[in-house]
Write a protein that holds these residues in place. Structure first.
Motif, PDB file in Angstrom:
ATOM      1  N   TYR A  47      -3.546  -5.269  -4.182  1.00 41.25           N
ATOM      2  CA  TYR A  47      -3.484  -6.650  -4.643  1.00 41.25           C
ATOM      3  C   TYR A  47      -2.576  -6.734  -5.848  1.00 41.25           C
ATOM      4  O   TYR A  47      -2.646  -5.878  -6.716  1.00 41.25           O
ATOM      5  N   PRO A  48      -1.738  -7.691  -6.018  1.00 43.61           N
ATOM      6  CA  PRO A  48      -1.429  -8.862  -5.196  1.00 43.61           C
ATOM      7  C   PRO A  48      -0.202  -8.679  -4.298  1.00 43.61           C
ATOM      8  O   PRO A  48       0.165  -9.588  -3.568  1.00 43.61           O
ATOM      9  N   ASP A  49       0.422  -7.499  -4.344  1.00 44.30           N
ATOM     10  CA  ASP A  49       1.689  -7.323  -3.623  1.00 44.30           C
ATOM     11  C   ASP A  49       1.524  -7.041  -2.131  1.00 44.30           C
ATOM     12  O   ASP A  49       2.312  -7.512  -1.328  1.00 44.30           O
ATOM     13  N   PHE A  50       0.556  -6.229  -1.768  1.00 45.19           N
ATOM     14  CA  PHE A  50       0.310  -5.832  -0.385  1.00 45.19           C
ATOM     15  C   PHE A  50       1.586  -5.336   0.308  1.00 45.19           C
ATOM     16  O   PHE A  50       2.115  -6.014   1.189  1.00 45.19           O
ATOM     17  N   PRO A  51       2.086  -4.151  -0.079  1.00 49.62           N
ATOM     18  CA  PRO A  51       3.292  -3.622   0.569  1.00 49.62           C
ATOM     19  C   PRO A  51       3.047  -3.439   2.068  1.00 49.62           C
ATOM     20  O   PRO A  51       2.014  -2.912   2.477  1.00 49.62           O
ATOM     21  N   GLU A  52       3.985  -3.899   2.846  1.00 43.25           N
ATOM     22  CA  GLU A  52       3.830  -3.921   4.300  1.00 43.25           C
ATOM     23  C   GLU A  52       3.484  -2.554   4.889  1.00 43.25           C
ATOM     24  O   GLU A  52       2.643  -2.443   5.773  1.00 43.25           O
ATOM     25  N   LYS A  53       4.109  -1.503   4.384  1.00 43.19           N
ATOM     26  CA  LYS A  53       3.864  -0.164   4.931  1.00 43.19           C
ATOM     27  C   LYS A  53       2.463   0.333   4.618  1.00 43.19           C
ATOM     28  O   LYS A  53       1.908   1.116   5.374  1.00 43.19           O
ATOM     29  N   LYS A  54       1.893  -0.118   3.520  1.00 42.40           N
ATOM     30  CA  LYS A  54       0.558   0.348   3.119  1.00 42.40           C
ATOM     31  C   LYS A  54      -0.574  -0.403   3.811  1.00 42.40           C
ATOM     32  O   LYS A  54      -1.718   0.047   3.779  1.00 42.40           O
ATOM     33  N   ILE A  55      -0.259  -1.558   4.409  1.00 44.28           N
ATOM     34  CA  ILE A  55      -1.338  -2.344   5.024  1.00 44.28           C
ATOM     35  C   ILE A  55      -1.166  -2.482   6.538  1.00 44.28           C
ATOM     36  O   ILE A  55      -1.706  -3.409   7.133  1.00 44.28           O
ATOM     37  N   GLU A  56      -0.477  -1.551   7.147  1.00 41.23           N
ATOM     38  CA  GLU A  56      -0.424  -1.529   8.610  1.00 41.23           C
ATOM     39  C   GLU A  56      -1.813  -1.164   9.119  1.00 41.23           C
ATOM     40  O   GLU A  56      -2.491  -0.304   8.554  1.00 41.23           O
TER      41      GLU A  56
END
Length: 167
Positions: A47-56
């Motif tokens: 939070y708050p960025d939610f990097p795309e690679k980390k939230i697959e």
């Protein structure tokens, strides 16, 4: 997971609410070891960025589920859905806590629905007395007074409890 309802709901929370959500999930009855709490804890880190690679989904699943479990899309979607519903419920609870007048009207509807006529009319009188001392601010005062009178007047048992005529 990027662009999902869960992530969008998470993004609208401020930092204080993200911290409070932890206690809310515990209050809701989720154990610290549940997948819902694990998903929340994992997302809270990003939070708050939610990097795309980390939230697959596959990566998150491996992090929150016990080791050795093969990716299960249905279970992941269900966990995401449950957490989304909990965040919605948390946001509603926060909003109701802030809006005292709306909370009073919800309580009146609850008492009416449950057939507690005596408590209902006691609550109406209590609200009216409080508003005589400190009325709601601005022009909303008239709207809330109208709404309260309407609520009481439309109650099926009004004739048994009303001592004076309602104008």
């Amino acid at each position: 997971m990027h662009g999902s309802k869960l992530i969008e709901l998470f993004k609208i929370l401020n930092l204080e609410e993200v911290k409070l959500l932890d206690g809310f999930l515990t209050w809701e009855g989720y154990r610290k070891t549940s997948a819902v709490v694990a998903l929340y804890s994992y997302l809270k880190k990003w939070y708050p960025d939610f990097p795309e690679k980390k939230i697959e989904k596959e990566i998150v699943y491996k992090k929150i589920m016990p080791s050795g479990k093969e990716y299960n899309n249905k279970r992941m979607r269900d966990t995401m859905s449950i957490l989304s519903l909990s965040i919605e419920k948390f946001l509603l609870t926060q909003e109701i806590e802030k809006d005292e007048i709306e909370r009073e009207f919800i309580m009146l509807r609850l008492l009416k629905k449950r057939g507690q006529d005596k408590l209902y009319f006691q609550k109406v009188k209590q609200i009216q007395k409080r508003w005589q001392k400190t009325p709601p601010k601005g022009t909303e005062q008239y709207y809330y007074q109208y709404r309260l009178i309407k609520e009481a007047f439309l109650h099926p048992s009004i004739s048994a409890y009303a001592k004076t005529e309602i104008n």
